[in-house]
Design a protein around this motif. Structure first.
Motif, PDB file in Angstrom:
ATOM      1  N   ILE A  26       0.861  -1.177   0.000  1.00 32.91           N
ATOM      2  CA  ILE A  26       0.000   0.000   0.000  1.00 32.91           C
ATOM      3  C   ILE A  26       0.899   1.228   0.000  1.00 32.91           C
ATOM      4  N   GLY A  27       0.337   2.354  -0.461  1.00 33.25           N
ATOM      5  CA  GLY A  27       1.174   3.541  -0.602  1.00 33.25           C
ATOM      6  C   GLY A  27       0.431   4.838  -0.451  1.00 33.25           C
ATOM      7  N   GLY A  45     -12.346  13.426  11.437  1.00 30.23           N
ATOM      8  CA  GLY A  45     -12.474  13.074  12.846  1.00 30.23           C
ATOM      9  C   GLY A  45     -13.237  11.790  13.089  1.00 30.23           C
ATOM     10  N   VAL A  46     -13.156  10.831  12.153  1.00 30.01           N
ATOM     11  CA  VAL A  46     -13.957   9.609  12.284  1.00 30.01           C
ATOM     12  C   VAL A  46     -13.097   8.365  12.524  1.00 30.01           C
ATOM     13  N   ILE A  47     -11.761   8.477  12.443  1.00 27.46           N
ATOM     14  CA  ILE A  47     -10.918   7.319  12.722  1.00 27.46           C
ATOM     15  C   ILE A  47     -10.041   7.618  13.924  1.00 27.46           C
ATOM     16  N   SER A  48      -9.564   6.564  14.540  1.00 23.26           N
ATOM     17  CA  SER A  48      -8.727   6.701  15.734  1.00 23.26           C
ATOM     18  C   SER A  48      -7.335   7.187  15.356  1.00 23.26           C
ATOM     19  N   ASP A  49      -6.669   7.839  16.323  1.00 24.81           N
ATOM     20  CA  ASP A  49      -5.342   8.407  16.053  1.00 24.81           C
ATOM     21  C   ASP A  49      -4.290   7.340  15.766  1.00 24.81           C
ATOM     22  N   PHE A  50      -4.482   6.133  16.314  1.00 24.05           N
ATOM     23  CA  PHE A  50      -3.460   5.097  16.137  1.00 24.05           C
ATOM     24  C   PHE A  50      -3.424   4.549  14.712  1.00 24.05           C
ATOM     25  N   LEU A  51      -4.529   4.682  13.956  1.00 21.74           N
ATOM     26  CA  LEU A  51      -4.637   4.006  12.669  1.00 21.74           C
ATOM     27  C   LEU A  51      -3.648   4.558  11.642  1.00 21.74           C
ATOM     28  N   TYR A  52      -3.417   5.873  11.689  1.00 22.61           N
ATOM     29  CA  TYR A  52      -2.510   6.504  10.715  1.00 22.61           C
ATOM     30  C   TYR A  52      -1.086   5.955  10.833  1.00 22.61           C
ATOM     31  N   PRO A  53      -0.435   6.030  12.017  1.00 26.64           N
ATOM     32  CA  PRO A  53       0.928   5.484  12.104  1.00 26.64           C
ATOM     33  C   PRO A  53       0.990   3.988  11.842  1.00 26.64           C
ATOM     34  N   VAL A  54      -0.067   3.256  12.187  1.00 24.58           N
ATOM     35  CA  VAL A  54      -0.082   1.819  11.896  1.00 24.58           C
ATOM     36  C   VAL A  54      -0.036   1.576  10.391  1.00 24.58           C
ATOM     37  N   VAL A  55      -0.854   2.328   9.637  1.00 24.34           N
ATOM     38  CA  VAL A  55      -0.887   2.174   8.179  1.00 24.34           C
ATOM     39  C   VAL A  55       0.449   2.592   7.564  1.00 24.34           C
ATOM     40  N   VAL A  56       1.056   3.648   8.090  1.00 27.60           N
ATOM     41  CA  VAL A  56       2.361   4.075   7.579  1.00 27.60           C
ATOM     42  C   VAL A  56       3.399   2.980   7.789  1.00 27.60           C
ATOM     43  N   ALA A  57       3.390   2.368   8.969  1.00 29.89           N
ATOM     44  CA  ALA A  57       4.341   1.293   9.252  1.00 29.89           C
ATOM     45  C   ALA A  57       4.119   0.110   8.305  1.00 29.89           C
ATOM     46  N   VAL A  58       2.854  -0.230   8.075  1.00 31.20           N
ATOM     47  CA  VAL A  58       2.536  -1.325   7.156  1.00 31.20           C
ATOM     48  C   VAL A  58       3.017  -0.992   5.745  1.00 31.20           C
ATOM     49  N   SER A  59       2.833   0.254   5.336  1.00 27.59           N
ATOM     50  CA  SER A  59       3.274   0.668   4.005  1.00 27.59           C
ATOM     51  C   SER A  59       4.788   0.557   3.870  1.00 27.59           C
TER      52      SER A  59
END
Length: 751
Positions: free
Chosen positions: A338-339, A353-367
């Motif tokens: 993913i990118g 303002g509909v997703i949790s704050d943790f989701l962004y860094p998690v997705v970046v790490a996965v990417s």
């Protein structure tokens, strides 16, 4: 002295750190996107050992601009005509991949106990493979010219388009508490309505505007105009309820159909790179090491989900699109990451303002992890296929390899399908244009007429608006009813069988009813006539429209102008000899296909003829065209000389292309990394009594051959130097001027 604003300080810090980190990543041959993310982490407050950005709001503002320009550039590189020419295969593959990976992402999110919106947005993020990363991986591995790579890029283009639609859909879902199917369907219809309307109006108006001001535009003005159009459409998009990125993409798609598209793309690229870098740096600033540690399990699970999910569902999707098992596996394994669009979707969720704050860094790490694994997944596809081939029954492998989208329709069914599809598209397009014209006139012109004539003349105002509206939409209504009634398919079906005639007449009746419904709506909106009178007025008006020669001419003129604008790039390509050959598509179902290879500026082949290079014997490929600047040389013979930066269009197989590409990259002149010492200098040399050059001429002296210097003249007391004759012998006291590199001159002077 006034203190420097924090905005400038933050920008300086971000760009300096990003520049250093990306140089390192470039050295390591890693994607620059990852370098920007790492740079963002280094300048974020989460990194206590380095300086951090002060004003986060300004950074997010720049990041939003970066997203807008990224999608504008994506639109410039996109063409709806390309999508239409792809056929059904990439569309089927893309829709299947997005659906399967979205559902898989939602299920994985629910298994972790995350919120409903987190799961929905996670599904959208996992469905989007990275065009930038895959293109870079194909380039690094030397696979970009292979046939399966072209299939992957086609699907990635469609994924990017559906990502735009998905962003609008996610915004609609996020805005409602519990959106039902009706709301989602309404959102889809709204997207389709404005998408088609903007493209049609834009392709009609923007090329006309650029054509009329073409003589006044230079690069600077063209850049300002194109960015102005981009921002204007972004603003208009937000006014009707969509995102600014959606509007920027639409304007890019409109400009992609103009002759100036390639020039605009080159002019906009530095702006896109700057703000795009800021966007990816802002992505890295949201990475929190504590969250990465706390969510190490979900991160590993999501990485595994993408790798296995894309390998399985991607392969299945490409097979469903008609590819063989081996080709489908190479395509599916290539998309396991993913990118950038995942970051954009995550940014959308945070801004709403509909997703949790943790989701962004998690997705970046996965990417980041999946990006590093992408080259290995691409290489892994062929060994996995070989193992499957050894263990699965041979009949099953053969049947899957022969899987195709073969059609069993009869010729008559094909004609009906073609005719009904064309009629449907025409009715849809002209209905949207008619609806938009009515909406604009009723919104702006009707209140103006009421104010101009006053309430006492309200009926007259309504009558004037109604007549003007019908006159303006009359070309659309006529085209809706009459177009395709004399097409080749219509004539063939009418002549083939009497049973076709009633259905053909029915298609005319349906279109007449649709056209009449618009006139009925106008009459009901502006008058209180009885239904019988409204029907009579509608039938009479439509009859006059169909019989009017003026309306017919106006309809044909508008359509021809639109088609000319739509084909402007193709016409320009034909004029300059850049259009690809018509037979290209006929080779795609065989092992051989067409690819372009650009010779580097320092190629050892430059100056050689095709006969001397003997590329057919060495690599098995056939050079069918040479593209040089704005000139195209088709079917070149063996006497054509190769120049630097020539683009060779060749036919061959993937294996032949690999060998040919390796030869192009290998057979180049070595780079001169010591260029600082290669400066040419001019020095005066006095021939002494004991000079070894005394009594020798230029050739015998070896000044050129032994010392790599050149005698440019003899000083004889004149205003200018005298030419030194090659046969003249050096004499004591001669003053000559020589040119050469510093080391060569030093060696010469020491003689």
């Amino acid at each position: 002295m006034a203190e420097l604003p924090s905005m400038i300080q933050d920008l300086a810090l971000m760009l300096v750190v990003a520049g250093i980190v990306t140089l390192i990543f470039k050295k390591l041959k890693q994607p620059l996107v990852l370098g920007y993310i790492v740079a963002g982490f280094l300048v974020s407050p989460n990194m206590p050992y380095t300086a951090s950005v002060v004003d986060h709001e300004n950074v997010h503002l720049w990041a939003d601009i970066g997203v807008m320009f990224l999608l504008f550039s994506l639109g410039l590189d996109f063409s709806f005509k390309k999508i239409l020419k792809m056929g059904a295969s990439p569309v089927i593959s893309t829709c299947t991949i997005i659906f399967c990976m979205s559902m898989l992402g939602v299920l994985v999110g629910y298994s972790f106990g995350w919120s409903k919106m987190d799961c929905i947005f996670l599904g959208g993020m996992l469905a989007m493979s990275s065009t930038t990363i895959i293109y870079k991986a194909f380039d690094d591995l030397g696979l970009r010219q292979q046939q399966f790579a072209g299939l992957v890029m086609s699907v990635l283009i469609l994924e990017d388009i559906l990502a735009i639609v998905m962003m609008v859909m996610l915004s609609a879902i996020a805005s409602g508490n519990n959106p039902d199917g009706g709301q989602l369907l309404g959102s889809i219809m709204k997207i389709g309505f404005f998408l088609i309307l903007w493209l049609i109006v834009g392709i009609f108006a923007v090329p006309l505007f650029l054509k009329h001001v073409r003589k006044l535009i230079n690069n600077e003005v063209l850049l300002v105009v194109s960015l102005g159009l981009c921002c204007a459409m972004a603003v208009f998009s937000t006014k009707v309820g969509f995102s600014s990125a959606f509007g920027a993409f639409i304007m890019g798609s409109i400009l992609a159909e103009t002759i100036e598209a390639e020039k605009i793309e080159k002019l906009v690229e530095p702006v896109k790179n700057l703000f795009g870098a800021i966007f990816f740096v802002s992505v890295g600033m949201l990475v929190d090491p504590k969250i990465l540690v706390d969510y190490a399990g979900p991160i590993a699970m999501l990485v595994l989900t993408i790798l296995v999910g894309q390998a399985i569902f991607g392969t299945f999707s490409f097979m469903l699109g008609g590819e063989s098992l081996k080709s489908a596996m190479r395509c599916g394994f290539s998309m396991a990451q993913i990118g950038e669009f995942s970051f954009i979707i995550a940014s959308l969720g945070l801004s709403l303002g509909v997703i949790s704050d943790f989701l962004y860094p998690v997705v970046v790490a996965v990417s980041v992890i999946t990006t590093f694994l992408t080259p290995y997944m691409i290489r892994f596809a062929t060994p996995v296929y070989s193992r499957l081939e050894r263990h699965l029954p041979s009949r099953l492998i053969q049947s899957m390899n022969r899987l195709s989208m073969g059609s069993t329709h009869t010729q008559e069914q094909s004609k009906w399908k073609s005719l009904l599809a064309q009629m449907g598209v025409n009715v849809l397009i002209y209905s949207i244009l008619t609806s938009a014209a009515i909406a604009v006139l009723f919104t702006f012109f009707l209140p103006f007429m009421h104010q101009l004539l006053g309430d006492e003349n309200r009926l007259w105002a309504n009558a004037i608006v109604g007549i003007v509206t019908v006159i303006l939409i009359s070309p659309f209504l006529r085209a809706m009813v009459m177009k395709k009634n004399r097409s080749e398919e219509w004539k063939a079906l009418w002549a083939e069988s009497n049973r076709n005639r009633l259905p053909l007449i029915f298609t005319v009746i349906v279109r007449v009813v649709i056209a009449l419904s618009f006139i009925f709506y106008i009459c009901h909106k502006l008058s209180h006539f009885t239904n019988a009178l409204v029907i009579t007025i509608g039938v009479v008006a439509l009859g006059l429209i169909i019989l009017s020669r003026a309306v017919k001419r106006r309809s044909i003129t508008l359509e021809r102008l639109f088609v000319q604008n739509l084909r402007s790039r193709d016409i320009e390509a034909q004029v300059h000899g850049k259009k690809r050959p018509l037979y290209e598509g006929r080779l795609l179902d065989r092992d051989i296909h067409i690819a372009d290879f650009q010779l580097p500026f320092n190629s050892m082949w430059m100056g050689s003829t095709l006969r001397q290079l003997d590329l057919g014997r060495k690599y098995g490929i056939h050079v069918i065209s040479i593209m040089r600047g704005n000139m195209r040389i088709n079917i070149p013979d063996g006497d054509y000389v190769i120049f630097p930066n020539d683009v060779l269009q060749v036919i061959g197989s993937d294996e032949q292309f690999t060998a040919f590409r390796e030869a192009i990259e290998k057979e180049v002149l070595g780079e001169d990394y010591d260029w600082e010492n290669r400066e040419m200098k001019l020095r005066q040399l006095v021939i002494g009594e004991d000079s070894p050059f005394v009594g020798k001429n230029l050739i015998e002296s070896g000044i050129r051959d032994l010392y790599s210097c050149m005698v440019i003249g003899l000083e004889e007391g004149k205003e200018s130097l005298s030419r030194y004759a090659p046969t003249r012998k050096f004499q004591p006291g001669d003053i000559i001027w020589v040119v050469g590199e510093q080391d060569a001159l030093d060696a010469l002077m020491s003689c």
